[in-house]
Design an enzyme around this catalytic site. Structure first.
Site, PDB file in Angstrom:
ATOM      1  N   GLU A 181     -19.194  20.217 -43.126  1.00 59.10           N
ATOM      2  CA  GLU A 181     -19.439  19.264 -43.754  1.00 59.10           C
ATOM      3  C   GLU A 181     -20.952  20.180 -44.560  1.00 59.10           C
ATOM      4  O   GLU A 181     -21.950  20.028 -46.229  1.00 59.10           O
ATOM      5  CB  GLU A 181     -20.036  17.583 -43.476  1.00 59.10           C
TER       6      GLU A 181
ATOM      7  N   HIS B 167     -17.591   9.568 -47.005  1.00 56.93           N
ATOM      8  CA  HIS B 167     -17.454   8.629 -45.261  1.00 56.93           C
ATOM      9  C   HIS B 167     -16.598   7.745 -45.742  1.00 56.93           C
ATOM     10  O   HIS B 167     -15.623   6.952 -44.540  1.00 56.93           O
ATOM     11  CB  HIS B 167     -19.162   9.122 -44.901  1.00 56.93           C
TER      12      HIS B 167
END
Length: 241
Positions: free
Chosen positions: A135, A168
């Protein structure tokens, strides 16, 4: 953005989308349903991690040529500060969600990840190490880095953090993820070392994983013992009075 960074983005997207055929494959192989997300994530994230590291090899080789790069001592200092900063940002954003927008505390995404880890403890490797590293490479090094060349910190940080939050799939808590993204972006800009936000991110996820997965039984037992102690103290106090 150079061609290697585009390939990093493509690899990350393919890694994410591979969950669709992956679930079908493992289900047909007779793998227990509750273990399928963890097993496939270990495979897909592990493979994606290796590919992205290979694509980043030139960056790692030429990292010492980056202008304004922090010293090792300063990087360690900002890593420690960064851990507290991201915890503070997450907590502040959660308070704003609760008291200003009336959003209930607690994340469905986090709870789902905890359930996957409880079904397959090895999944913690993905959540706490591989996932945060990928990420930071994708959202800070590649996306934020490309935007920061064209816009100021706030615009680049907002766009990259919003994408980071959206990936997410927990849209109720976009503010929390966006706040975290801003902290990670700041750490990257401040030190010119992607390793600093990586370590801060890993530390955050590792703490949450250890508390909610590995220590959950111990915490429940400690809470029960604390309640029993409080009851005993109340009985003793009541008897004395």
């Amino acid at each position: 953005m150079n061609k290697r960074y585009w390939w990093i983005l493509i690899t990350y997207v393919i890694m994410q989308l591979s969950a669709i055929p992956g679930v079908i494959i493992l289900r047909n192989l007779g793998v227990a349903q509750e273990q399928i997300p963890g097993i496939w994530s270990l495979f897909s994230f592990g493979l994606g991690f290796l590919v992205i590291l290979l694509l980043l090899a030139p960056d790692m080789r030429d990292r010492h040529m980056v202008r304004g790069r922090s010293s090792r001592g300063e990087a360690v200092r900002w890593t420690i500060i960064g851990v507290f900063m991201v915890f503070a940002a997450q907590y502040a954003a959660a308070l704003i969600e609760v008291y200003l927008f009336g959003i209930e505390a607690g994340s469905e995404n986090t709870q789902q990840i905890i359930e996957f880890a409880q079904a397959l403890p090895a999944f913690i490797i993905v959540v706490s190490v591989i996932g945060p590293i990928l990420e930071e490479i994708v959202f800070r090094l590649v996306i934020f880095g490309a935007l920061y060349k064209r816009f100021n910190f706030w615009i680049a940080g907002f766009i990259s953090s919003l994408i980071f939050a959206a990936i997410h799939f927990d849209f109720t808590h976009l503010l929390v993820y966006t706040a975290m993204g801003f902290v990670f972006a700041y750490l990257y800009v401040r030190t010119k070392r992607i390793l600093v936000p990586i370590v801060a991110h890993v530390s955050l996820n590792l703490f949450v994983s250890v508390v909610n997965v590995l220590l959950v039984d111990d915490l429940e037992r400690w809470l029960e013992q604390l309640e029993e102690l409080e009851q005993q103290m109340s009985m003793i106090t009541g008897g004395l009075l």
